[in-house]
Motif scaffolding. Structure first.
Motif, PDB file in Angstrom:
ATOM      1  N   SER A  10      26.866 -36.977  44.653  1.00 49.40           N
ATOM      2  CA  SER A  10      26.044 -36.383  43.606  1.00 49.40           C
ATOM      3  C   SER A  10      25.214 -35.222  44.148  1.00 49.40           C
ATOM      4  N   ARG A  11      24.664 -34.402  43.248  1.00 52.72           N
ATOM      5  CA  ARG A  11      23.900 -33.226  43.680  1.00 52.72           C
ATOM      6  C   ARG A  11      22.507 -33.620  44.169  1.00 52.72           C
ATOM      7  N   PRO A  12      21.865 -32.764  44.954  1.00 48.88           N
ATOM      8  CA  PRO A  12      20.546 -33.087  45.521  1.00 48.88           C
ATOM      9  C   PRO A  12      19.455 -33.204  44.455  1.00 48.88           C
ATOM     10  N   VAL A  13      18.358 -33.851  44.861  1.00 48.99           N
ATOM     11  CA  VAL A  13      17.185 -34.019  44.005  1.00 48.99           C
ATOM     12  C   VAL A  13      16.072 -33.127  44.552  1.00 48.99           C
ATOM     13  N   VAL A  14      15.520 -32.271  43.714  1.00 50.85           N
ATOM     14  CA  VAL A  14      14.417 -31.408  44.128  1.00 50.85           C
ATOM     15  C   VAL A  14      13.290 -31.561  43.105  1.00 50.85           C
ATOM     16  N   LEU A  15      12.203 -32.202  43.519  1.00 47.90           N
ATOM     17  CA  LEU A  15      11.021 -32.337  42.678  1.00 47.90           C
ATOM     18  C   LEU A  15       9.999 -31.276  43.074  1.00 47.90           C
ATOM     19  N   LEU A  16       9.375 -30.675  42.078  1.00 49.59           N
ATOM     20  CA  LEU A  16       8.310 -29.705  42.310  1.00 49.59           C
ATOM     21  C   LEU A  16       6.993 -30.266  41.781  1.00 49.59           C
ATOM     22  N   PRO A  17       5.874 -29.895  42.407  1.00 48.66           N
ATOM     23  CA  PRO A  17       4.586 -30.182  41.765  1.00 48.66           C
ATOM     24  C   PRO A  17       4.558 -29.503  40.397  1.00 48.66           C
ATOM     25  N   TYR A  18       3.688 -30.005  39.522  1.00 53.04           N
ATOM     26  CA  TYR A  18       3.610 -29.417  38.191  1.00 53.04           C
ATOM     27  C   TYR A  18       3.405 -27.902  38.278  1.00 53.04           C
ATOM     28  N   GLN A  19       4.156 -27.176  37.461  1.00 50.81           N
ATOM     29  CA  GLN A  19       4.107 -25.712  37.435  1.00 50.81           C
ATOM     30  C   GLN A  19       3.582 -25.240  36.066  1.00 50.81           C
ATOM     31  N   PRO A  20       2.424 -24.586  36.012  1.00 50.49           N
ATOM     32  CA  PRO A  20       1.943 -24.074  34.720  1.00 50.49           C
ATOM     33  C   PRO A  20       2.946 -23.172  34.008  1.00 50.49           C
ATOM     34  N   ARG A  21       3.823 -22.524  34.773  1.00 55.81           N
ATOM     35  CA  ARG A  21       4.810 -21.637  34.146  1.00 55.81           C
ATOM     36  C   ARG A  21       5.764 -22.393  33.233  1.00 55.81           C
ATOM     37  N   TRP A  22       5.899 -23.721  33.404  1.00 54.70           N
ATOM     38  CA  TRP A  22       6.811 -24.474  32.545  1.00 54.70           C
ATOM     39  C   TRP A  22       6.399 -24.373  31.078  1.00 54.70           C
ATOM     40  N   ALA A  23       5.102 -24.487  30.814  1.00 58.95           N
ATOM     41  CA  ALA A  23       4.632 -24.358  29.428  1.00 58.95           C
ATOM     42  C   ALA A  23       4.893 -22.952  28.900  1.00 58.95           C
ATOM     43  N   GLU A  24       4.687 -21.952  29.744  1.00 56.26           N
ATOM     44  CA  GLU A  24       4.919 -20.570  29.338  1.00 56.26           C
ATOM     45  C   GLU A  24       6.407 -20.324  29.079  1.00 56.26           C
ATOM     46  N   GLU A  25       7.250 -20.882  29.932  1.00 53.59           N
ATOM     47  CA  GLU A  25       8.690 -20.708  29.751  1.00 53.59           C
ATOM     48  C   GLU A  25       9.166 -21.402  28.481  1.00 53.59           C
ATOM     49  N   PHE A  26       8.579 -22.562  28.166  1.00 50.85           N
ATOM     50  CA  PHE A  26       8.955 -23.225  26.921  1.00 50.85           C
ATOM     51  C   PHE A  26       8.560 -22.372  25.717  1.00 50.85           C
ATOM     52  N   THR A  27       7.367 -21.803  25.752  1.00 52.93           N
ATOM     53  CA  THR A  27       6.919 -20.971  24.631  1.00 52.93           C
ATOM     54  C   THR A  27       7.888 -19.811  24.394  1.00 52.93           C
ATOM     55  N   ALA A  28       8.310 -19.167  25.471  1.00 52.18           N
ATOM     56  CA  ALA A  28       9.257 -18.061  25.345  1.00 52.18           C
ATOM     57  C   ALA A  28      10.600 -18.553  24.812  1.00 52.18           C
ATOM     58  N   LEU A  29      11.065 -19.696  25.336  1.00 54.61           N
ATOM     59  CA  LEU A  29      12.333 -20.257  24.880  1.00 54.61           C
ATOM     60  C   LEU A  29      12.255 -20.658  23.416  1.00 54.61           C
ATOM     61  N   ALA A  30      11.142 -21.267  23.013  1.00 54.11           N
ATOM     62  CA  ALA A  30      10.986 -21.688  21.626  1.00 54.11           C
ATOM     63  C   ALA A  30      11.080 -20.494  20.688  1.00 54.11           C
ATOM     64  N   GLY A  31      10.515 -19.363  21.089  1.00 53.07           N
ATOM     65  CA  GLY A  31      10.619 -18.168  20.258  1.00 53.07           C
ATOM     66  C   GLY A  31      12.050 -17.737  20.064  1.00 53.07           C
ATOM     67  N   ARG A  32      12.836 -17.797  21.140  1.00 53.32           N
ATOM     68  CA  ARG A  32      14.252 -17.407  21.027  1.00 53.32           C
ATOM     69  C   ARG A  32      15.023 -18.385  20.150  1.00 53.32           C
ATOM     70  N   LEU A  33      14.736 -19.680  20.302  1.00 58.17           N
ATOM     71  CA  LEU A  33      15.450 -20.675  19.501  1.00 58.17           C
ATOM     72  C   LEU A  33      15.079 -20.573  18.026  1.00 58.17           C
ATOM     73  N   HIS A  34      13.825 -20.299  17.744  1.00 60.03           N
ATOM     74  CA  HIS A  34      13.419 -20.099  16.354  1.00 60.03           C
ATOM     75  C   HIS A  34      14.185 -18.929  15.741  1.00 60.03           C
ATOM     76  N   ALA A  35      14.260 -17.854  16.458  1.00 64.33           N
ATOM     77  CA  ALA A  35      14.956 -16.683  15.928  1.00 64.33           C
ATOM     78  C   ALA A  35      16.438 -16.958  15.715  1.00 64.33           C
ATOM     79  N   LEU A  36      16.983 -17.810  16.544  1.00 60.20           N
ATOM     80  CA  LEU A  36      18.415 -18.085  16.519  1.00 60.20           C
ATOM     81  C   LEU A  36      18.793 -19.132  15.479  1.00 60.20           C
ATOM     82  N   ALA A  37      17.974 -20.188  15.347  1.00 61.52           N
ATOM     83  CA  ALA A  37      18.416 -21.376  14.603  1.00 61.52           C
ATOM     84  C   ALA A  37      17.390 -21.894  13.604  1.00 61.52           C
ATOM     85  N   GLU A  38      16.445 -21.070  13.224  1.00 64.98           N
ATOM     86  CA  GLU A  38      15.334 -21.479  12.361  1.00 64.98           C
ATOM     87  C   GLU A  38      15.752 -22.283  11.131  1.00 64.98           C
TER      88      GLU A  38
END
Length: 201
Positions: A10-38
């Motif tokens: 199986s592939r390796p496991v890589v855990l990261l400490p919490y990254q504030p950018r995850w919330a920012e990346e979700f916000t950007a992704l959500a905007g794209r998904l809304h535009a695509l599949a609203e």
């Protein structure tokens, strides 16, 4: 080191400490998904460990699209796959103790990110089903209970330490913890009056 031939390739496991950018990346992704599949979904939510501030996680965004009826989503899937999202038909059900493997309460459609984009697990689930509620309940419980989040983080870190080269082994050790978390989260929901979050569109 605890290893098994079943987990060796199986592939390796890589855990990261919490990254504030995850919330920012979700916000950007959500905007794209809304535009695509609203028109074709009821709500869109950031779920999983990257949605819990302070929780270590793999660098993978988990997103849940809630739809009224999984049998009526061809237009949604056409929009997503037309934009490069990769349908993975081998993952049609979640897993949970005490529910049959083919239960309608575990059914979903699963997609991965378009080629070359950041890693994403896109779960399309049906309103009113167990698995849809479970993802939001667990997220909100871990957000509200830092002590539980810390213990869950320890479980993940120890699973990664035991199976550093095997995501299959990591999940094998970690996933029973979901059942224990669900019991605690259910009691928390009863005590606090938790309900499904409001509009997440």
């Amino acid at each position: 080191m605890l290893q098994s031939p079943a987990f060796a390739s199986s592939r390796p496991v890589v855990l990261l400490p919490y990254q504030p950018r995850w919330a920012e990346e979700f916000t950007a992704l959500a905007g794209r998904l809304h535009a695509l599949a609203e028109p074709w979904f009821q709500r869109l939510d950031h779920i999983g460990s990257t949605a819990v501030p302070g929780l270590a996680a793999k660098d993978v965004l988990d997103v849940q699209l809630t739809v009224a009826d999984l049998t009526q989503i061809p237009p949604l899937l056409q929009a997503l796959t037309g934009a490069g999202y990769q349908l993975r038909p081998g993952f049609q059900y979640d897993e949970f103790a005490d529910l049959p493997a083919d239960s309608l309460d575990l059914r979903k459609v699963y997609l991965r990110e378009p080629a070359g984009q950041r890693r994403l697990h896109l779960h399309v689930r049906e309103a009113g089903r167990f698995n849809t509620r479970f993802a939001l309940l667990l997220r909100d419980y871990l957000r509200a209970e830092p002590a539980a989040s810390r213990v869950y983080a320890q479980l993940k870190e120890r699973a990664a330490a035991l199976f550093p080269a095997s995501i299959a082994g990591y999940l094998y050790l970690k996933e029973p913890g979901f059942y224990l978390l669900y019991q605690a989260a259910t009691r928390w929901a009863e005590q606090t009056g938790w309900e499904l979050p409001g509009d997440a569109r």
